[in-house]
Write a protein that holds these residues in place. Structure first.
Motif, PDB file in Angstrom:
ATOM      1  N   TYR A 127      60.692  15.302  14.751  1.00  0.00           N
ATOM      2  CA  TYR A 127      60.391  16.527  14.009  1.00  0.00           C
ATOM      3  C   TYR A 127      59.807  16.195  12.634  1.00  0.00           C
ATOM      4  O   TYR A 127      58.831  16.816  12.195  1.00  0.00           O
ATOM      5  N   SER A 128      60.394  15.237  11.937  1.00  0.00           N
ATOM      6  CA  SER A 128      59.933  14.919  10.586  1.00  0.00           C
ATOM      7  C   SER A 128      58.519  14.340  10.596  1.00  0.00           C
ATOM      8  O   SER A 128      57.681  14.706   9.770  1.00  0.00           O
ATOM      9  N   LYS A 129      58.215  13.451  11.550  1.00  0.00           N
ATOM     10  CA  LYS A 129      56.885  12.857  11.603  1.00  0.00           C
ATOM     11  C   LYS A 129      55.838  13.884  12.006  1.00  0.00           C
ATOM     12  O   LYS A 129      54.707  13.873  11.488  1.00  0.00           O
TER      13      LYS A 129
ATOM     14  N   ALA B  81      53.341  25.823   9.007  1.00  0.00           N
ATOM     15  CA  ALA B  81      53.679  24.852  10.047  1.00  0.00           C
ATOM     16  C   ALA B  81      55.191  24.717  10.182  1.00  0.00           C
ATOM     17  O   ALA B  81      55.722  24.609  11.295  1.00  0.00           O
ATOM     18  N   GLN B  82      55.885  24.728   9.057  1.00  0.00           N
ATOM     19  CA  GLN B  82      57.352  24.668   9.070  1.00  0.00           C
ATOM     20  C   GLN B  82      57.918  25.856   9.836  1.00  0.00           C
ATOM     21  O   GLN B  82      58.780  25.714  10.703  1.00  0.00           O
TER      22      GLN B  82
ATOM     23  N   GLY C 295      63.526  27.008  17.946  1.00  0.00           N
ATOM     24  CA  GLY C 295      64.754  27.794  17.862  1.00  0.00           C
ATOM     25  C   GLY C 295      65.731  27.248  16.847  1.00  0.00           C
ATOM     26  O   GLY C 295      66.907  27.636  16.829  1.00  0.00           O
ATOM     27  N   LEU C 296      65.260  26.351  15.979  1.00  0.00           N
ATOM     28  CA  LEU C 296      66.103  25.744  14.950  1.00  0.00           C
ATOM     29  C   LEU C 296      65.768  26.341  13.593  1.00  0.00           C
ATOM     30  O   LEU C 296      64.590  26.507  13.262  1.00  0.00           O
ATOM     31  N   ASN C 297      66.783  26.659  12.796  1.00  0.00           N
ATOM     32  CA  ASN C 297      66.504  27.120  11.441  1.00  0.00           C
ATOM     33  C   ASN C 297      66.228  25.914  10.537  1.00  0.00           C
ATOM     34  O   ASN C 297      66.288  24.765  10.980  1.00  0.00           O
ATOM     35  N   TYR C 298      65.947  26.183   9.270  1.00  0.00           N
ATOM     36  CA  TYR C 298      65.551  25.101   8.355  1.00  0.00           C
ATOM     37  C   TYR C 298      66.624  24.016   8.276  1.00  0.00           C
ATOM     38  O   TYR C 298      66.321  22.816   8.367  1.00  0.00           O
TER      39      TYR C 298
ATOM     40  N   GLN D  54      66.470  20.035   9.557  1.00  0.00           N
ATOM     41  CA  GLN D  54      66.694  18.874   8.691  1.00  0.00           C
ATOM     42  C   GLN D  54      67.730  17.928   9.293  1.00  0.00           C
ATOM     43  O   GLN D  54      67.587  16.704   9.227  1.00  0.00           O
ATOM     44  N   LEU D  55      68.761  18.497   9.883  1.00  0.00           N
ATOM     45  CA  LEU D  55      69.803  17.672  10.492  1.00  0.00           C
ATOM     46  C   LEU D  55      69.279  16.915  11.715  1.00  0.00           C
ATOM     47  O   LEU D  55      69.784  15.834  12.045  1.00  0.00           O
TER      48      LEU D  55
END
Length: 294
Positions: A17-19, A38-39, A47-50, A54-55
């Motif tokens: 996700y980060s890359k 994009a975020q 389906g993931l919140n911010y 990050q986690l």
């Protein structure tokens, strides 16, 4: 212009996700686009919140999500709004379907609806939403006040299809839709509350507007003749016939139109008082009109 690398390269690399976000952020920045879109796109697709994103930032993005993400980024590079790419937008915490037949709902409209909710009497009321578009105003009020009778009208049959889809999606059975140019539909009666977010942008303002709005959002819902004031002129000459005694009118308008709109209502509705309200940015953006006492 820097191009986004092909999907086949992404597929081989199995990005985390980060890359995935880091690479896309660079592309969008170099093309003068908003990385925040994009975020938001990746959050909705996954389906993931911010915080959750990050986690899980080092987790690999699934092939299905990465495919959709790549396709969405290509559309962002063409200025398509992220809400149209997803086909959905949020309004007062609910998710609504949107497409290029309707405006993307905005914060200023939420604030106006919150004012209507705040002013609502303890008894049930009749409400008309003129120019309903995606139906966010009418449906939000219908959800909040299920005993109210809510009518939503629009000149566009395509917009009404979107609104009806949203009413079904959110299971509101107290909203009724009519095609009407202002008050041309003879099925419209009198109402305790009339609300409208009309087309109020002057065509001369296009030089300061975002390209995503100019290219994709419907002209019919954006632009008004006479420097964006035409709707208010016509509306203010007709609306009294459709307001119950003690009825209230709420309307959104452009950030620089307050004084001219005040004059329009003073001329055409002299027995009514008008109050103007600022949005969160400190600009006057919507009004409430009600009959003067005495």
């Amino acid at each position: 212009m820097i191009k986004l690398r092909s999907w086949s390269r992404f597929k081989v690399e199995k990005l985390s996700y980060s890359k995935a976000l880091d690479r896309v952020f660079l592309v969008l920045k170099n093309n003068d686009k908003f990385p925040e879109d994009a975020q938001y796109l990746l959050e909705e697709l996954s389906g993931l919140n911010y915080t959750q994103l990050q986690l899980r930032r080092n987790d690999l993005v699934s092939e299905e999500i990465l495919t959709k993400f790549n396709q969405g980024i290509q559309l962002l590079l063409k200025d398509e709004p992220v809400q149209y790419i997803l086909g959905e937008a949020y309004f007062l915490g609910e998710k609504f379907s949107v497409d290029d037949n309707v405006l993307i709902p905005r914060q200023e409209t939420e604030e106006m609806v919150e004012k209507i909710i705040q002013d609502h009497s303890e008894s049930s009321m009749s409400i008309l939403d003129v120019g309903t578009g995606s139906g966010v105003i009418a449906i939000s009020l219908a959800l909040k006040f299920p005993d109210d009778e809510v009518v939503a009208s629009d000149i566009s049959s395509d917009a009404l299809k979107v609104a009806a889809k949203n009413a079904q999606r959110l299971q509101t059975d107290n909203v009724h839709f009519f095609q009407s140019n202002l008050f041309s539909n003879d099925k419209l009666g009198k109402f305790d509350v009339i609300v409208s977010n009309p087309p109020y942008i002057a065509e001369s303002e296009q030089n300061v507007m975002d390209q995503s709005v100019i290219k994709y959002e419907p002209d019919l819902a954006l632009y008004g003749k006479n420097d964006g004031l035409d709707f208010y002129e016509r509306f203010s000459k007709q609306v009294i016939e459709y307001l119950n005694p003690g009825g209230k009118l709420y309307m959104e308008f452009g950030y620089n139109q307050k004084n001219k709109i005040k004059q329009i209502f003073s001329n055409n509705m002299p027995d009514y008082a008008v109050e103007f309200y600022k949005d969160i940015s400190g600009n006057y953006r919507y009004l409430k009109l009600f009959r003067k006492k005495g």
